[in-house]
Design a protein around this motif. Structure first.
Motif, PDB file in Angstrom:
ATOM      1  N   THR A  74       0.832  -1.202   0.000  1.00  0.00           N
ATOM      2  CA  THR A  74       0.000   0.000   0.000  1.00  0.00           C
ATOM      3  C   THR A  74       0.869   1.254   0.000  1.00  0.00           C
ATOM      4  OG1 THR A  74      -1.771  -1.171   1.155  1.00  0.00           O
ATOM      5  CG2 THR A  74      -1.811   1.231   1.257  1.00  0.00           C
ATOM      6  N   GLU A  75       1.868   1.279   0.871  1.00  0.00           N
ATOM      7  CA  GLU A  75       2.751   2.443   0.953  1.00  0.00           C
ATOM      8  C   GLU A  75       3.540   2.648  -0.337  1.00  0.00           C
ATOM      9  OE1 GLU A  75       6.645   4.009   3.435  1.00  0.00           O
ATOM     10  OE2 GLU A  75       5.405   2.424   4.292  1.00  0.00           O
ATOM     11  N   ALA A  76       4.053   1.576  -0.910  1.00  0.00           N
ATOM     12  CA  ALA A  76       4.839   1.690  -2.143  1.00  0.00           C
ATOM     13  C   ALA A  76       3.983   2.226  -3.290  1.00  0.00           C
ATOM     14  CB  ALA A  76       5.433   0.333  -2.514  1.00  0.00           C
ATOM     15  N   LEU A  77       2.771   1.746  -3.412  1.00  0.00           N
ATOM     16  CA  LEU A  77       1.904   2.223  -4.489  1.00  0.00           C
ATOM     17  C   LEU A  77       1.490   3.673  -4.275  1.00  0.00           C
ATOM     18  CD1 LEU A  77      -0.251  -0.952  -5.077  1.00  0.00           C
ATOM     19  CD2 LEU A  77       1.498  -0.007  -6.582  1.00  0.00           C
ATOM     20  N   GLU A  78       1.326   4.081  -3.031  1.00  0.00           N
ATOM     21  CA  GLU A  78       0.953   5.474  -2.749  1.00  0.00           C
ATOM     22  C   GLU A  78       2.104   6.437  -2.991  1.00  0.00           C
ATOM     23  OE1 GLU A  78      -0.400   5.578   1.299  1.00  0.00           O
ATOM     24  OE2 GLU A  78      -2.381   4.806   0.801  1.00  0.00           O
ATOM     25  N   THR A  79       3.327   6.035  -2.665  1.00  0.00           N
ATOM     26  CA  THR A  79       4.446   6.979  -2.669  1.00  0.00           C
ATOM     27  C   THR A  79       5.383   6.852  -3.860  1.00  0.00           C
ATOM     28  OG1 THR A  79       5.809   5.487  -1.321  1.00  0.00           O
ATOM     29  CG2 THR A  79       4.446   7.106  -0.152  1.00  0.00           C
ATOM     30  N   GLN A  80       5.469   5.694  -4.485  1.00  0.00           N
ATOM     31  CA  GLN A  80       6.493   5.487  -5.504  1.00  0.00           C
ATOM     32  C   GLN A  80       5.969   5.390  -6.930  1.00  0.00           C
ATOM     33  OE1 GLN A  80       9.073   2.270  -4.373  1.00  0.00           O
ATOM     34  NE2 GLN A  80       9.234   3.003  -2.275  1.00  0.00           N
ATOM     35  N   VAL A  81       4.698   5.098  -7.111  1.00  0.00           N
ATOM     36  CA  VAL A  81       4.158   4.958  -8.462  1.00  0.00           C
ATOM     37  C   VAL A  81       3.589   6.294  -8.915  1.00  0.00           C
ATOM     38  CG1 VAL A  81       2.468   3.765  -9.897  1.00  0.00           C
ATOM     39  CG2 VAL A  81       3.672   2.523  -8.099  1.00  0.00           C
ATOM     40  N   LYS A  82       4.127   6.813  -9.996  1.00  0.00           N
ATOM     41  CA  LYS A  82       3.707   8.126 -10.504  1.00  0.00           C
ATOM     42  C   LYS A  82       3.035   8.032 -11.867  1.00  0.00           C
ATOM     43  CE  LYS A  82       5.772  10.040  -7.005  1.00  0.00           C
ATOM     44  NZ  LYS A  82       5.028  10.030  -5.783  1.00  0.00           N
ATOM     45  N   SER A  83       3.000   6.858 -12.468  1.00  0.00           N
ATOM     46  CA  SER A  83       2.453   6.677 -13.803  1.00  0.00           C
ATOM     47  C   SER A  83       0.943   6.808 -13.816  1.00  0.00           C
ATOM     48  CB  SER A  83       2.825   5.304 -14.356  1.00  0.00           C
ATOM     49  OG  SER A  83       4.207   5.154 -14.406  1.00  0.00           O
ATOM     50  N   LYS A  84       0.442   7.294 -14.928  1.00  0.00           N
ATOM     51  CA  LYS A  84      -0.997   7.373 -15.161  1.00  0.00           C
ATOM     52  C   LYS A  84      -1.333   6.477 -16.339  1.00  0.00           C
ATOM     53  CE  LYS A  84      -1.875  11.188 -12.577  1.00  0.00           C
ATOM     54  NZ  LYS A  84      -2.752  11.256 -11.493  1.00  0.00           N
ATOM     55  N   GLN A 109     -14.060  -6.303 -21.120  1.00  0.00           N
ATOM     56  CA  GLN A 109     -13.651  -7.121 -22.255  1.00  0.00           C
ATOM     57  C   GLN A 109     -13.079  -6.205 -23.328  1.00  0.00           C
ATOM     58  OE1 GLN A 109     -17.353  -9.150 -23.139  1.00  0.00           O
ATOM     59  NE2 GLN A 109     -16.652 -10.983 -22.082  1.00  0.00           N
ATOM     60  N   ASP A 110     -12.121  -6.728 -24.060  1.00  0.00           N
ATOM     61  CA  ASP A 110     -11.456  -5.974 -25.132  1.00  0.00           C
ATOM     62  C   ASP A 110     -10.964  -4.620 -24.626  1.00  0.00           C
ATOM     63  OD1 ASP A 110     -12.030  -8.055 -26.945  1.00  0.00           O
ATOM     64  OD2 ASP A 110     -14.053  -7.257 -27.235  1.00  0.00           O
ATOM     65  N   ALA A 111     -10.244  -4.659 -23.523  1.00  0.00           N
ATOM     66  CA  ALA A 111      -9.756  -3.436 -22.889  1.00  0.00           C
ATOM     67  C   ALA A 111      -8.452  -2.968 -23.522  1.00  0.00           C
ATOM     68  CB  ALA A 111      -9.540  -3.668 -21.401  1.00  0.00           C
ATOM     69  N   VAL A 112      -8.275  -1.655 -23.519  1.00  0.00           N
ATOM     70  CA  VAL A 112      -7.044  -1.039 -24.005  1.00  0.00           C
ATOM     71  C   VAL A 112      -6.472  -0.189 -22.875  1.00  0.00           C
ATOM     72  CG1 VAL A 112      -6.019   0.502 -25.711  1.00  0.00           C
ATOM     73  CG2 VAL A 112      -7.938  -0.970 -26.358  1.00  0.00           C
ATOM     74  N   PHE A 113      -5.248  -0.509 -22.463  1.00  0.00           N
ATOM     75  CA  PHE A 113      -4.535   0.252 -21.446  1.00  0.00           C
ATOM     76  C   PHE A 113      -3.548   1.158 -22.167  1.00  0.00           C
ATOM     77  CE2 PHE A 113      -6.157  -3.302 -19.177  1.00  0.00           C
ATOM     78  CZ  PHE A 113      -6.259  -2.937 -17.849  1.00  0.00           C
ATOM     79  N   LYS A 114      -3.628   2.471 -21.925  1.00  0.00           N
ATOM     80  CA  LYS A 114      -2.720   3.416 -22.576  1.00  0.00           C
ATOM     81  C   LYS A 114      -1.967   4.214 -21.513  1.00  0.00           C
ATOM     82  CE  LYS A 114      -5.460   4.293 -26.722  1.00  0.00           C
ATOM     83  NZ  LYS A 114      -6.144   5.315 -27.523  1.00  0.00           N
ATOM     84  N   SER A 115      -0.661   4.316 -21.721  1.00  0.00           N
ATOM     85  CA  SER A 115       0.176   5.192 -20.908  1.00  0.00           C
ATOM     86  C   SER A 115       0.980   6.058 -21.865  1.00  0.00           C
ATOM     87  CB  SER A 115       1.104   4.375 -20.001  1.00  0.00           C
ATOM     88  OG  SER A 115       2.096   3.734 -20.767  1.00  0.00           O
ATOM     89  N   ASP A 116       1.843   6.898 -21.308  1.00  0.00           N
ATOM     90  CA  ASP A 116       2.674   7.748 -22.161  1.00  0.00           C
ATOM     91  C   ASP A 116       3.619   6.927 -23.027  1.00  0.00           C
ATOM     92  OD1 ASP A 116       1.509  10.006 -21.140  1.00  0.00           O
ATOM     93  OD2 ASP A 116       3.063  10.330 -19.619  1.00  0.00           O
ATOM     94  N   GLU A 117       4.088   5.793 -22.500  1.00  0.00           N
ATOM     95  CA  GLU A 117       5.093   5.002 -23.200  1.00  0.00           C
ATOM     96  C   GLU A 117       4.523   3.921 -24.115  1.00  0.00           C
ATOM     97  OE1 GLU A 117       5.609   4.680 -19.490  1.00  0.00           O
ATOM     98  OE2 GLU A 117       6.481   6.670 -19.534  1.00  0.00           O
ATOM     99  N   CYS A 118       3.387   3.343 -23.765  1.00  0.00           N
ATOM    100  CA  CYS A 118       2.925   2.200 -24.550  1.00  0.00           C
ATOM    101  C   CYS A 118       1.413   2.015 -24.476  1.00  0.00           C
ATOM    102  CB  CYS A 118       3.616   0.916 -24.071  1.00  0.00           C
ATOM    103  SG  CYS A 118       3.182   0.453 -22.392  1.00  0.00           S
ATOM    104  N   GLN A 119       0.950   1.037 -25.234  1.00  0.00           N
ATOM    105  CA  GLN A 119      -0.469   0.679 -25.252  1.00  0.00           C
ATOM    106  C   GLN A 119      -0.558  -0.841 -25.249  1.00  0.00           C
ATOM    107  OE1 GLN A 119      -3.024   2.573 -28.175  1.00  0.00           O
ATOM    108  NE2 GLN A 119      -3.946   0.596 -28.670  1.00  0.00           N
ATOM    109  N   GLU A 120      -1.442  -1.398 -24.429  1.00  0.00           N
ATOM    110  CA  GLU A 120      -1.631  -2.850 -24.353  1.00  0.00           C
ATOM    111  C   GLU A 120      -3.100  -3.185 -24.555  1.00  0.00           C
ATOM    112  OE1 GLU A 120       0.476  -5.460 -23.899  1.00  0.00           O
ATOM    113  OE2 GLU A 120       2.187  -4.108 -23.927  1.00  0.00           O
TER     114      GLU A 120
END
Length: 106
Positions: free
Chosen positions: A46-56, A78-89
């Protein structure tokens, strides 16, 4: 700090649980110490995800099922698309579990 036990079902959480179970079975750890390790794991994740993850990430997909029970949302896309600044899955099916972070401070 209160925590949820959600991360125990992640890959690393399942591996930790299996290892602790084996150590308890072999008499290396007491069951009480194994429980303390799992509680610390919950707090650390919980602490690591709150303090260290900055990605959207943005998520789009077809909402197959949703549920709200005990202040926990569960979405199945279903048929989900995850998009970030660097990539898409693209993912054919994904389950998202979301909890209200305000509940952690109570």
């Amino acid at each position: 700090m209160a925590t949820f036990e959600l991360y125990r079902r992640s890959t690393i959480g399942m591996c930790l649980t299996e290892t602790l179970d084996e150590m308890v079975s072999n008499g290396i750890l007491s069951p009480e110490l194994a429980i303390q390790v799992l509680v610390q794991f919950d707090k650390s994740m919980t602490e690591a995800l709150e303090t260290q993850v900055k990605s959207k990430v943005s998520i789009k997909g077809h909402l197959h099922t949703y549920r709200f029970c005990d202040n926990v949302w569960t979405f199945i896309l279903q048929d989900a698309v995850f998009k970030s600044d660097e990539c898409q899955e693209n993912v054919s099916r994904v389950k998202i579990v979301a909890c209200d972070s305000k509940l952690l401070t109570q």
